[in-house]
Design a protein around this motif. Structure first.
Motif, PDB file in Angstrom:
ATOM      1  N   GLU A 103       0.926  -1.254  -0.040  1.00 33.70           N
ATOM      2  CA  GLU A 103      -0.043   0.022   0.213  1.00 33.70           C
ATOM      3  C   GLU A 103       1.005   1.366   0.000  1.00 33.70           C
ATOM      4  O   GLU A 103       0.328   2.361  -0.392  1.00 33.70           O
ATOM      5  CB  GLU A 103      -1.182  -0.036   1.253  1.00 33.70           C
ATOM      6  CG  GLU A 103      -2.075  -1.035   1.097  1.00 33.70           C
ATOM      7  CD  GLU A 103      -2.737  -1.150   2.538  1.00 33.70           C
ATOM      8  OE1 GLU A 103      -3.806  -0.568   2.227  1.00 33.70           O
ATOM      9  OE2 GLU A 103      -2.327  -1.628   3.195  1.00 33.70           O
ATOM     10  N   GLU A 104       2.227   1.012   0.391  1.00 35.38           N
ATOM     11  CA  GLU A 104       3.188   2.379   0.382  1.00 35.38           C
ATOM     12  C   GLU A 104       4.103   2.062  -0.344  1.00 35.38           C
ATOM     13  O   GLU A 104       4.936   2.972  -0.747  1.00 35.38           O
ATOM     14  CB  GLU A 104       3.521   2.619   1.758  1.00 35.38           C
ATOM     15  CG  GLU A 104       2.454   2.646   2.850  1.00 35.38           C
ATOM     16  CD  GLU A 104       3.119   2.620   4.113  1.00 35.38           C
ATOM     17  OE1 GLU A 104       4.356   2.452   4.287  1.00 35.38           O
ATOM     18  OE2 GLU A 104       2.459   2.912   5.154  1.00 35.38           O
ATOM     19  N   GLN A 114      -0.107  -2.694   6.268  1.00 40.19           N
ATOM     20  CA  GLN A 114       0.637  -1.277   6.585  1.00 40.19           C
ATOM     21  C   GLN A 114       1.093  -1.379   8.251  1.00 40.19           C
ATOM     22  O   GLN A 114       0.445  -2.146   8.955  1.00 40.19           O
ATOM     23  CB  GLN A 114       0.062   0.237   6.724  1.00 40.19           C
ATOM     24  CG  GLN A 114      -0.204   0.412   5.209  1.00 40.19           C
ATOM     25  CD  GLN A 114      -1.094   1.406   5.081  1.00 40.19           C
ATOM     26  OE1 GLN A 114      -2.209   1.335   5.054  1.00 40.19           O
ATOM     27  NE2 GLN A 114      -0.561   2.390   4.347  1.00 40.19           N
TER      28      GLN A 114
END
Length: 244
Positions: A31-32, A88
């Motif tokens: 997600e990052e 995360q």
């Protein structure tokens, strides 16, 4: 031969634990976009080190995946699914999520802390197991075909294309396994022999199509008491998919 393999595991305990730590300290937060490519390269290298016949990166429009193949000359082939990305870092962490710290956590004398320890740690243990068989001079009882992705937490959009690219290997598989946490506190191991699939369905309810509810245009919700509401019909339909 099983005794020889188990002896190899005992003699290489320290290095096996280190392999797990090495994997966990590599960030892979999809997600990052954190550490994905580096972790994918690490996994390719680790599979080759463990004795797989072939391994490589699968380039995609998104994050890369990888494949690995171990041809043991066996009669059956086992396909392996691996997701190497993680969620995360949440606020609940009180340790370095990428530190790979080893501490006592009763009743266990040693545990490894790390983001994704459940999925990444168990997969690292699977590679350790394969390595133990190969390095002991034994042939694995099945051939192995591995497809790994780094996009599970962002929707697995490129997984179908990766499967298609290696269909010539995957279609030889008799079974599919996702290595995961499977050992109880007393040491007993369990193996899941099935999993749920999924299907995308779009349901449309129109009053005009079924002769009830609004026929020619939308109406105010206050008329729901006298005119069937297609939206609530959809809610009723969804409620039949599971039991209480």
């Amino acid at each position: 031969m099983r005794h020889t393999i188990h002896r190899f595991i005992e003699e290489n305990y320290t290095s096996h634990v280190q392999h797990i730590r090495d994997y966990l300290v590599n960030p892979s937060v999809s997600e990052e976009g954190l550490g994905i490519e580096d972790t994918c390269r690490y996994l390719v290298s680790r599979h080759l080190e463990a004795g797989f016949t072939d391994a490589g990166i699968i380039e995609t429009p998104g994050f890369p995946g990888f494949f690995a193949h171990l041809d043991a000359g066996a009669a059956h082939t086992l396909a392996i699914y691996c997701m190497y990305d993680t969620n995360q870092v949440s606020r609940a962490w009180t340790r370095d999520p990428f530190g790979g710290d080893i501490e006592e956590l009763l009743p266990f004398p040693e545990v490894i802390y790390g983001l994704g320890a459940g999925s990444k740690g168990s997969y690292a243990a699977f590679i350790n197991a394969v390595e133990s068989i190969v390095q002991s001079g034994a042939k694995p009882p099945v051939n192995l075909v591995v497809i790994g992705e780094g996009e599970e937490f962002v929707g697995s959009k490129n997984m179908p294309a990766m499967i298609e690219q290696y269909r010539h290997l995957l279609e030889q598989a008799h079974f599919v396994l996702t290595p995961g946490v499977s050992q109880s506190m007393d040491g007993g191991a369990s193996l899941a022999l099935g999993n749920k699939g999924f299907v995308y369905v779009e349901l449309v309810a129109r009053g005009l199509d079924w002769g009830r509810g609004p026929q020619k245009s939308a109406i105010h919700s206050s008329a729901q008491g006298i005119v069937d509401n297609p939206a609530w019909r959809l809610v009723d339909a969804l409620s039949t998919l599971t039991s209480d």
